[in-house]
Scaffold this motif. Structure first.
Motif, mmCIF file in Angstrom:
data_model
loop_
_atom_site.group_PDB
_atom_site.id
_atom_site.type_symbol
_atom_site.label_atom_id
_atom_site.label_comp_id
_atom_site.label_asym_id
_atom_site.label_seq_id
_atom_site.Cartn_x
_atom_site.Cartn_y
_atom_site.Cartn_z
ATOM 1 N N VAL A 115 0.778 -1.251 0.000
ATOM 2 C CA VAL A 115 0.000 0.000 0.000
ATOM 3 C C VAL A 115 0.809 1.300 0.000
ATOM 4 C CG1 VAL A 115 -1.995 -1.069 1.132
ATOM 5 C CG2 VAL A 115 -0.295 0.126 2.534
ATOM 6 N N ASN A 116 2.053 1.252 0.518
ATOM 7 C CA ASN A 116 2.755 2.540 0.626
ATOM 8 C C ASN A 116 3.382 2.952 -0.699
ATOM 9 O OD1 ASN A 116 3.971 4.870 1.334
ATOM 10 N ND2 ASN A 116 4.939 4.083 3.190
ATOM 11 N N THR A 118 4.296 5.699 -1.640
ATOM 12 C CA THR A 118 5.366 6.713 -1.588
ATOM 13 C C THR A 118 6.757 6.072 -1.570
ATOM 14 O OG1 THR A 118 5.414 6.869 0.840
ATOM 15 C CG2 THR A 118 3.857 8.314 -0.306
ATOM 16 N N PRO A 142 -10.407 3.191 6.707
ATOM 17 C CA PRO A 142 -9.523 4.353 6.531
ATOM 18 C C PRO A 142 -8.655 4.649 7.749
ATOM 19 C CG PRO A 142 -11.823 5.055 6.761
ATOM 20 C CD PRO A 142 -11.829 3.560 6.640
ATOM 21 N N ASN A 143 -9.107 4.281 8.932
ATOM 22 C CA ASN A 143 -8.348 4.606 10.135
ATOM 23 C C ASN A 143 -6.967 3.949 10.168
ATOM 24 O OD1 ASN A 143 -10.947 5.490 10.505
ATOM 25 N ND2 ASN A 143 -10.950 5.106 12.686
ATOM 26 N N LEU A 145 -5.064 3.715 7.644
ATOM 27 C CA LEU A 145 -4.175 4.409 6.717
ATOM 28 C C LEU A 145 -3.753 5.787 7.237
ATOM 29 C CD1 LEU A 145 -5.285 3.569 3.082
ATOM 30 C CD2 LEU A 145 -3.740 2.377 4.601
ATOM 31 N N HIS A 146 -4.002 6.043 8.516
ATOM 32 C CA HIS A 146 -3.539 7.298 9.118
ATOM 33 C C HIS A 146 -2.020 7.378 8.939
ATOM 34 C CE1 HIS A 146 -2.398 10.223 12.151
ATOM 35 N NE2 HIS A 146 -3.663 10.624 12.177
ATOM 36 N N PRO A 147 -1.514 8.571 8.656
ATOM 37 C CA PRO A 147 -0.067 8.699 8.425
ATOM 38 C C PRO A 147 0.809 8.155 9.557
ATOM 39 C CG PRO A 147 -1.204 10.727 7.834
ATOM 40 C CD PRO A 147 -2.228 9.837 8.441
ATOM 41 N N VAL A 148 0.334 8.182 10.808
ATOM 42 C CA VAL A 148 1.181 7.699 11.911
ATOM 43 C C VAL A 148 1.413 6.177 11.830
ATOM 44 C CG1 VAL A 148 1.354 7.415 14.411
ATOM 45 C CG2 VAL A 148 0.822 9.652 13.444
ATOM 46 N N VAL A 150 0.978 4.255 9.255
ATOM 47 C CA VAL A 150 1.634 3.926 7.985
ATOM 48 C C VAL A 150 3.129 4.211 8.079
ATOM 49 C CG1 VAL A 150 1.841 4.567 5.534
ATOM 50 C CG2 VAL A 150 -0.417 4.174 6.529
ATOM 51 N N THR A 151 3.475 5.346 8.724
ATOM 52 C CA THR A 151 4.892 5.687 8.910
ATOM 53 C C THR A 151 5.563 4.637 9.805
ATOM 54 O OG1 THR A 151 4.334 8.019 8.702
ATOM 55 C CG2 THR A 151 6.481 7.517 9.650
ATOM 56 N N PHE A 161 12.416 0.593 13.221
ATOM 57 C CA PHE A 161 11.489 0.628 14.342
ATOM 58 C C PHE A 161 11.138 -0.822 14.646
ATOM 59 C CE2 PHE A 161 7.056 1.843 15.958
ATOM 60 C CZ PHE A 161 7.529 2.518 17.069
#
Lengths: 269, 114
Positions: A115-116, A118, A142-143, A145-148, A150-151, A161
């Motif tokens: 999915v990422n 980027t 959708p929750n 896929l929040h940027p936090v 996903v990062t 990490f």
């Protein structure tokens, strides 16, 4: 001698309650605590205020009896209809923890690749493929896929990490999916009992949401003895924290409070 | 929004777009920092590093590294109170937060109206 239920007095009308009779003789031990405005935080409040999510642990193992104490406190957590829709798995075997970590890292690698977008060169086939997958995931939940997260997931995939943070003990909270109402809420409550009991021993804890990845594997479900009715809902990593994370009270954003009193509404913050 | 609607029209932020996904940085008091490295060690996002000459090291945020979620563990652990996050992360679209105000320490008095 204890009373049986049939002997106990049945109170039919609450208005008939005699408050003085119920409170009994003045007993300073059971008197309500009078806390004036501006009084310093008490021990319990301070424990909540200084608890942090710890992701850097000393190697020293936590004594088994302390983990057991935490799980005893958990047993008395409130739950919907007192259904207690959970059981626990305590993992303290270093080899098993490493294997769990490796499995979850592998899952994060697969999900990141899926999915990422980027992480792909813009305009490449992989980029568009991942964008389509992300759109699909976004429609389902959708929750996630929040940027936090996903990062975090991407960092785990790239080895920057960790999932279980090399904690010496990991407690898996297994949720009974047949629990009353919304069993996920009961998991949050029982877990709070666990982490606060740990805090009282100056142990560090961290909630591990990525532990849910274990559910996807038939092999892990078998190894951990998780039947169809149950699923890994959350995990709590436990260990001795590095440094003194209880040293300073931190700052957090205020949260809007709608306050209704005396026929008026106020917005406090 | 229904699942179908989200599938067709729903969007998510570009996770690498610093405008759409603003992770926060931290405030560092360079006079108070003694370069003990504790915050660098415990930062869950790994956004901190030490710099400078031996014996005079200070902490700073890694250049170009994003991911600080304002957990403030650095503030909690710092023996000199030299570092803290003062703003929450801000995301766009569906993930924009609502109802959050300014950073405050725990307050024992009633809050005022906003």
């Amino acid at each position: 001698m204890s009373k049986t239920i049939s002997e106990a007095r049945i109170i039919e009308d609450p208005e008939e309650l005699d408050e003085e009779e119920l409170e009994g003789e003045a007993d300073p031990e059971s008197a309500p605590v009078e806390t004036p405005e501006g009084a310093d935080w008490n021990t319990v409040e301070r424990a909540f205020l200084t608890r942090r999510s710890i992701r850097k642990f000393k190697r020293k193992q936590v004594p088994a009896h302390l983990i057991h104490r935490m799980l005893e406190v958990a047993r008395f957590a409130p739950s919907q209809g007192n259904c207690q829709p959970y059981k626990f798995a305590v993992i303290r075997d270093p080899k098993l923890l490493v294997e769990m970590e490796e499995y979850c890292v592998d899952q994060c690698k697969q999900l990141t690749a899926a999915v990422n977008y980027t992480t792909y060169k813009k305009g490449s086939f992989g980029y568009y493929k991942a964008r389509v997958m992300a759109r699909l995931f976004n429609a389902i939940d959708p929750n996630m896929l929040h940027p936090v997260p996903v990062t975090a997931m991407t960092s785990i995939a790239h080895g920057k990490f960790m999932v279980f943070h090399r904690a010496p003990t990991v407690i898996l909270i297994l949720m009974d999916k047949h629990g009353i109402g919304v069993p996920e809420v009961d998991i949050g409550i029982v877990g709070t009992n666990i982490v606060m009991a740990a805090e009282s021993h100056r142990l560090g804890t961290c909630w591990i949401g990525f532990s849910k990845l274990l559910n996807k594997s038939k092999e892990w479900r078998e190894r951990l003895g998780i039947t169809d009715r149950f699923e890994v809902s959350e995990a709590i990593a436990v260990g001795y924290p590095v440094g003194k994370p209880w040293q300073n009270l931190i700052e957090r954003p205020t949260h809007e409070i709608a306050w209704f009193e005396d026929g008026e509404k106020q917005i406090l913050g | 929004m229904s699942m179908l609607k989200r599938l067709l029209f729903g969007d998510f932020p570009a996770w690498d777009d610093p405008q759409a996904c603003q992770f926060r940085r931290v405030q560092i008091d360079l006079d108070a920092c003694d370069g003990c490295k504790l915050c660098v060690t415990i930062c869950p996002a790994g956004v901190l590093e030490l710099y400078g000459q031996k014996g005079h090291k200070k902490v700073r945020v890694l250049d170009g590294v994003r991911g600080c979620v304002s957990c403030n563990n650095c503030h909690a652990i710092c023996e000199n109170q030299a570092i803290k996050a003062v703003e929450h992360f801000a995301m766009s679209g569906y993930y924009r937060s609502e109802g959050l105000g300014e950073f405050q320490p725990p307050r024992t008095s009633l809050p005022g109206p906003v």
